[in-house]
Design a protein around this motif. Structure first.
Motif, PDB file in Angstrom:
ATOM      1  N   CYS A  54       0.940  -1.014  -0.025  1.00 57.58           N
ATOM      2  CA  CYS A  54       0.074  -0.020   0.061  1.00 57.58           C
ATOM      3  C   CYS A  54       0.812   1.357   0.089  1.00 57.58           C
ATOM      4  O   CYS A  54       0.199   2.390  -0.058  1.00 57.58           O
ATOM      5  N   THR A  55       2.279   1.124  -0.030  1.00 58.08           N
ATOM      6  CA  THR A  55       2.929   2.350   0.274  1.00 58.08           C
ATOM      7  C   THR A  55       2.724   3.382  -0.767  1.00 58.08           C
ATOM      8  O   THR A  55       2.766   4.553  -0.705  1.00 58.08           O
ATOM      9  N   THR A  60       0.636   8.425  -2.871  1.00 60.23           N
ATOM     10  CA  THR A  60      -0.329   9.333  -3.736  1.00 60.23           C
ATOM     11  C   THR A  60      -1.299  10.201  -2.977  1.00 60.23           C
ATOM     12  O   THR A  60      -1.480  11.292  -3.243  1.00 60.23           O
ATOM     13  N   ILE A  61      -1.808   9.536  -1.926  1.00 63.60           N
ATOM     14  CA  ILE A  61      -2.796  10.043  -1.230  1.00 63.60           C
ATOM     15  C   ILE A  61      -2.182  11.390  -0.443  1.00 63.60           C
ATOM     16  O   ILE A  61      -2.589  12.507  -0.364  1.00 63.60           O
ATOM     17  N   ARG A  62      -0.959  10.863   0.149  1.00 61.51           N
ATOM     18  CA  ARG A  62      -0.307  12.077   1.115  1.00 61.51           C
ATOM     19  C   ARG A  62       0.228  13.337  -0.030  1.00 61.51           C
ATOM     20  O   ARG A  62       0.094  14.247   0.429  1.00 61.51           O
ATOM     21  N   PRO A  69       5.727  12.213   1.994  1.00 61.12           N
ATOM     22  CA  PRO A  69       5.432  10.824   1.525  1.00 61.12           C
ATOM     23  C   PRO A  69       6.285   9.945   2.768  1.00 61.12           C
ATOM     24  O   PRO A  69       7.206  10.516   3.565  1.00 61.12           O
ATOM     25  N   LEU A  70       5.859   8.741   2.680  1.00 54.72           N
ATOM     26  CA  LEU A  70       6.638   7.653   3.607  1.00 54.72           C
ATOM     27  C   LEU A  70       7.631   7.359   2.984  1.00 54.72           C
ATOM     28  O   LEU A  70       7.938   7.007   1.569  1.00 54.72           O
ATOM     29  N   ASP A  71       8.991   7.307   3.879  1.00 55.83           N
ATOM     30  CA  ASP A  71       9.956   6.676   3.152  1.00 55.83           C
ATOM     31  C   ASP A  71      10.141   5.371   2.951  1.00 55.83           C
ATOM     32  O   ASP A  71      10.594   4.845   1.989  1.00 55.83           O
ATOM     33  N   ASP A  84      -1.079   3.389  10.896  1.00 56.04           N
ATOM     34  CA  ASP A  84      -1.290   5.033  10.767  1.00 56.04           C
ATOM     35  C   ASP A  84      -1.027   5.273   9.126  1.00 56.04           C
ATOM     36  O   ASP A  84      -0.147   5.790   8.514  1.00 56.04           O
ATOM     37  N   LEU A  85      -2.143   4.948   8.627  1.00 57.69           N
ATOM     38  CA  LEU A  85      -2.370   4.943   7.076  1.00 57.69           C
ATOM     39  C   LEU A  85      -3.799   5.799   6.708  1.00 57.69           C
ATOM     40  O   LEU A  85      -4.308   5.837   7.773  1.00 57.69           O
TER      41      LEU A  85
END
Length: 142
Positions: A54-55, A60-62, A69-71, A84-85
């Motif tokens: 899902c990353t 994309t949502i973030r 973004p998530l690293d 925490d998504l």
């Protein structure tokens, strides 16, 4: 086409789900209960694998909501941890991803593929496209 700036919309936040709630929802969709499943650690591994997938959608949502973004993909260790998504991913996509692993473990490839398709569809719906300018790196005429 001009790119629209980030909108900074107030996101409707739902309840943050724990690993237990996500896994139990996925099991419930498959007609099972996590409480009766003998290998809880395996269920956590399935959730972590699903979170890793899902990353890109989460980023994309973030990006759409002007968040960093998530690293790397998140990871849960215990069933009591919060995931925490985005609300859409935790409530819609992750349960189907976990359910697909459960059906696969049961040897029901037909239902595993149905749940897998629902997982992918939910991810696509959660991370709708983001308009960006396209750079012509090849040159020439169209």
């Amino acid at each position: 086409m001009k790119r629209r700036p980030c909108s900074r919309l107030k996101l409707k936040k739902g309840k943050v789900m724990t690993a237990y709630e996500i896994i139990n929802t996925g099991f419930g969709l498959a007609g099972e209960s996590l409480d009766s499943f003998p290998d809880k650690d395996l269920a956590v591994i399935w959730l972590n694998s699903t979170i890793a997938e899902c990353t890109e959608a989460e980023n994309t949502i973030r990006e759409r909501n002007c968040l960093p973004p998530l690293d790397e993909a998140g990871r849960v260790i215990s069933l009591s941890e919060e995931v925490d998504l985005s609300h859409c991913i935790t409530h819609l996509a992750l349960p189907y991803g976990v359910g697909s692993y459960l059906y696969s473990d049961r040897g029901d490839n037909y239902m595993a593929s149905i749940f897998r398709n629902r997982f992918i569809t939910a991810l696509q719906n959660c991370a709708k496209g983001l308009e960006k300018a396209v750079e012509d790196v090849y040159g020439g005429e169209i």
